[in-house]
Design a protein around this motif. Structure first.
Motif, PDB file in Angstrom:
ATOM      1  N   LYS A   1       0.839  -1.193   0.000  1.00 40.88           N
ATOM      2  CA  LYS A   1       0.000   0.000   0.000  1.00 40.88           C
ATOM      3  C   LYS A   1       0.880   1.251   0.000  1.00 40.88           C
ATOM      4  CE  LYS A   1      -3.854  -0.179   2.151  1.00 40.88           C
ATOM      5  NZ  LYS A   1      -4.858  -0.261   3.249  1.00 40.88           N
ATOM      6  N   ILE A   2       0.603   2.143  -0.941  1.00 39.21           N
ATOM      7  CA  ILE A   2       1.342   3.392  -1.104  1.00 39.21           C
ATOM      8  C   ILE A   2       0.363   4.551  -1.008  1.00 39.21           C
ATOM      9  CG2 ILE A   2       2.758   4.771  -2.689  1.00 39.21           C
ATOM     10  CD1 ILE A   2       3.411   2.074  -4.098  1.00 39.21           C
ATOM     11  N   VAL A   3       0.780   5.619  -0.365  1.00 41.72           N
ATOM     12  CA  VAL A   3       0.031   6.873  -0.431  1.00 41.72           C
ATOM     13  C   VAL A   3       0.905   7.902  -1.147  1.00 41.72           C
ATOM     14  CG1 VAL A   3      -0.859   8.833   0.873  1.00 41.72           C
ATOM     15  CG2 VAL A   3      -1.478   6.511   1.551  1.00 41.72           C
ATOM     16  N   GLN A   4       0.334   8.512  -2.156  1.00 43.17           N
ATOM     17  CA  GLN A   4       1.009   9.594  -2.880  1.00 43.17           C
ATOM     18  C   GLN A   4       0.441  10.933  -2.436  1.00 43.17           C
ATOM     19  OE1 GLN A   4      -0.043  10.053  -6.959  1.00 43.17           O
ATOM     20  NE2 GLN A   4       1.492  11.635  -7.371  1.00 43.17           N
TER      21      GLN A   4
ATOM     22  N   LYS B   1      -2.603   3.218   6.832  1.00 42.98           N
ATOM     23  CA  LYS B   1      -1.415   2.438   7.191  1.00 42.98           C
ATOM     24  C   LYS B   1      -0.568   2.061   5.975  1.00 42.98           C
ATOM     25  CE  LYS B   1      -3.632   0.567  11.323  1.00 42.98           C
ATOM     26  NZ  LYS B   1      -4.060  -0.643  12.072  1.00 42.98           N
ATOM     27  N   PRO B   2      -0.096   3.060   5.233  1.00 42.83           N
ATOM     28  CA  PRO B   2       0.716   2.747   4.054  1.00 42.83           C
ATOM     29  C   PRO B   2       2.096   2.222   4.447  1.00 42.83           C
ATOM     30  CG  PRO B   2       0.771   5.102   4.488  1.00 42.83           C
ATOM     31  CD  PRO B   2      -0.235   4.511   5.454  1.00 42.83           C
ATOM     32  N   GLU B   3       2.689   1.495   3.532  1.00 43.86           N
ATOM     33  CA  GLU B   3       4.073   1.066   3.712  1.00 43.86           C
ATOM     34  C   GLU B   3       5.050   2.075   3.139  1.00 43.86           C
ATOM     35  OE1 GLU B   3       4.524  -3.314   2.745  1.00 43.86           O
ATOM     36  OE2 GLU B   3       2.406  -3.000   2.278  1.00 43.86           O
ATOM     37  N   LEU B   4       4.547   2.947   2.267  1.00 39.63           N
ATOM     38  CA  LEU B   4       5.379   3.977   1.653  1.00 39.63           C
ATOM     39  C   LEU B   4       4.575   5.249   1.462  1.00 39.63           C
ATOM     40  CD1 LEU B   4       8.056   4.798   0.148  1.00 39.63           C
ATOM     41  CD2 LEU B   4       6.935   4.000  -1.951  1.00 39.63           C
ATOM     42  N   LEU B   5       5.152   6.385   1.866  1.00 41.74           N
ATOM     43  CA  LEU B   5       4.609   7.697   1.531  1.00 41.74           C
ATOM     44  C   LEU B   5       5.456   8.255   0.405  1.00 41.74           C
ATOM     45  CD1 LEU B   5       2.518   9.932   2.265  1.00 41.74           C
ATOM     46  CD2 LEU B   5       4.325  10.980   3.651  1.00 41.74           C
ATOM     47  N   LEU B   6       4.858   8.442  -0.753  1.00 37.74           N
ATOM     48  CA  LEU B   6       5.534   8.897  -1.960  1.00 37.74           C
ATOM     49  C   LEU B   6       5.175  10.361  -2.191  1.00 37.74           C
ATOM     50  CD1 LEU B   6       7.198   8.198  -4.521  1.00 37.74           C
ATOM     51  CD2 LEU B   6       5.055   7.386  -5.545  1.00 37.74           C
ATOM     52  N   VAL B   7       6.181  11.230  -2.174  1.00 40.48           N
ATOM     53  CA  VAL B   7       5.958  12.677  -2.280  1.00 40.48           C
ATOM     54  C   VAL B   7       6.487  13.153  -3.628  1.00 40.48           C
ATOM     55  CG1 VAL B   7       6.206  14.895  -1.122  1.00 40.48           C
ATOM     56  CG2 VAL B   7       6.380  12.781   0.212  1.00 40.48           C
ATOM     57  N   THR B   8       5.557  13.528  -4.529  1.00 37.21           N
ATOM     58  CA  THR B   8       5.958  13.824  -5.902  1.00 37.21           C
ATOM     59  C   THR B   8       6.183  15.318  -6.160  1.00 37.21           C
ATOM     60  OG1 THR B   8       3.610  13.639  -6.528  1.00 37.21           O
ATOM     61  CG2 THR B   8       5.010  11.739  -6.941  1.00 37.21           C
ATOM     62  N   GLY B   9       6.966  15.935  -5.277  1.00 40.04           N
ATOM     63  CA  GLY B   9       7.498  17.254  -5.572  1.00 40.04           C
ATOM     64  C   GLY B   9       6.716  18.448  -5.080  1.00 40.04           C
TER      65      GLY B   9
ATOM     66  N   LEU C   1       3.478   8.327  11.276  1.00 41.07           N
ATOM     67  CA  LEU C   1       3.335   7.368  10.189  1.00 41.07           C
ATOM     68  C   LEU C   1       4.464   6.348  10.270  1.00 41.07           C
ATOM     69  CD1 LEU C   1       2.283   9.583   7.159  1.00 41.07           C
ATOM     70  CD2 LEU C   1       1.146   7.465   7.862  1.00 41.07           C
ATOM     71  N   ASP C   2       4.107   5.098  10.304  1.00 43.68           N
ATOM     72  CA  ASP C   2       5.088   4.028  10.390  1.00 43.68           C
ATOM     73  C   ASP C   2       5.322   3.468   8.987  1.00 43.68           C
ATOM     74  OD1 ASP C   2       6.808   2.072  11.242  1.00 43.68           O
ATOM     75  OD2 ASP C   2       5.214   0.729  11.936  1.00 43.68           O
ATOM     76  N   CYS C   3       6.028   4.239   8.176  1.00 41.13           N
ATOM     77  CA  CYS C   3       6.242   3.828   6.792  1.00 41.13           C
ATOM     78  C   CYS C   3       7.511   4.468   6.256  1.00 41.13           C
ATOM     79  CB  CYS C   3       5.045   4.220   5.917  1.00 41.13           C
ATOM     80  SG  CYS C   3       4.819   5.995   5.705  1.00 41.13           S
TER      81      CYS C   3
END
Length: 247
Positions: A2-5, A40-48, A71-73
């Motif tokens: 699971k990813i959150v962008q 509860k994402p495993e990755l927080l992806l921040v696109t700039g 956040l535990d990711c």
């Protein structure tokens, strides 16, 4: 996985400063991260575009809000046109930055790739070397599925933001669309939720964590709330995604 962008936070040095639609970007990001925790994402992806004023404090504010969110990711950050590469490198750990971790393995089936599209002003461009490196990764991992993260929009939004374009985007789209195992490209920049399916690749734009742009012929601001995208990468090239907005 699971990813959150999230994208286009536009934080200011002054945490009390407001922008378009009277939105305080510090407070709206704080609320977004609070809502993200529930997924509860495993990755927080921040696109700039973490920063709105180019200040070192704006990046420190982002880091503080991320830590305080509990956040535990993992965190993956790539630059936008408003960002200072110097301050990004000074603020975040090496493993959290695109420049040191451009290709992330996700379990057995997926890879996530992060590219820097920062160029001149609001325009975007990816270097030839980065495109070659991406091509080599895709060729070397032909049995995996791939998600690629960038800041600038690689396909037209058919609105005023198209003048702030990615000048060599055709080189990018031609490359990724030549690989059937590239499934998703996620991006920011246009402060709007748009989905485009093109030659087997799904291009997904994320809303901003602060103000939203109206996808109109001339400049405009939408009344939609700040938001984020939740993506779940599953086996056998399957994935799901949904946009969430704060109350």
């Amino acid at each position: 996985m699971k990813i959150v962008q999230i994208s286009d936070c536009h934080l200011f040095a002054d945490t009390e400063k407001v922008g378009y639609n009277h939105i305080n970007p510090y407070q709206s990001l704080q609320k977004v991260l609070e809502d993200v925790c529930a997924y509860k994402p495993e990755l927080l992806l921040v696109t700039g575009d973490l920063s709105g004023d180019g200040s070192i404090k704006s990046y420190q504010h982002f880091k503080t809000l991320f830590i305080e969110s509990n956040l535990d990711c993992d965190l993956q950050v790539l630059p936008g046109n408003h960002d200072s590469l110097e301050y990004l490198l000074a603020t975040f750990s090496k493993k959290s930055l695109w420049v040191n971790s451009p290709h992330l393995d996700c379990h057995d089936n997926w890879q996530i790739h992060s590219l820097n599209t920062q160029f001149k002003g609001a325009l975007g461009k990816v270097s030839v070397n980065d495109l070659i490196a991406l091509q080599k990764q895709l060729q070397a991992n032909i049995n995996k599925y791939h998600c690629i993260a960038v800041h600038h929009h690689p396909v037209d939004c058919n609105g005023w933001m198209d003048k702030h374009e990615w000048v060599n985007r055709q080189d990018f789209t031609q490359l990724v669309e030549s690989f059937s195992n590239v499934k998703i490209v996620v991006y920011g920049h246009i402060h709007s939720d748009i989905e485009t399916l093109q030659n087997g690749v799904l291009y997904l734009a994320s809303p901003s964590t602060c103000w939203q742009w109206a996808n109109t012929e001339s400049f405009g601001v939408s009344d939609l709330k700040p938001g984020f995208r939740v993506i779940e990468l599953n086996d056998n090239a399957q994935f799901s995604h949904v946009i969430k907005r704060i109350n």
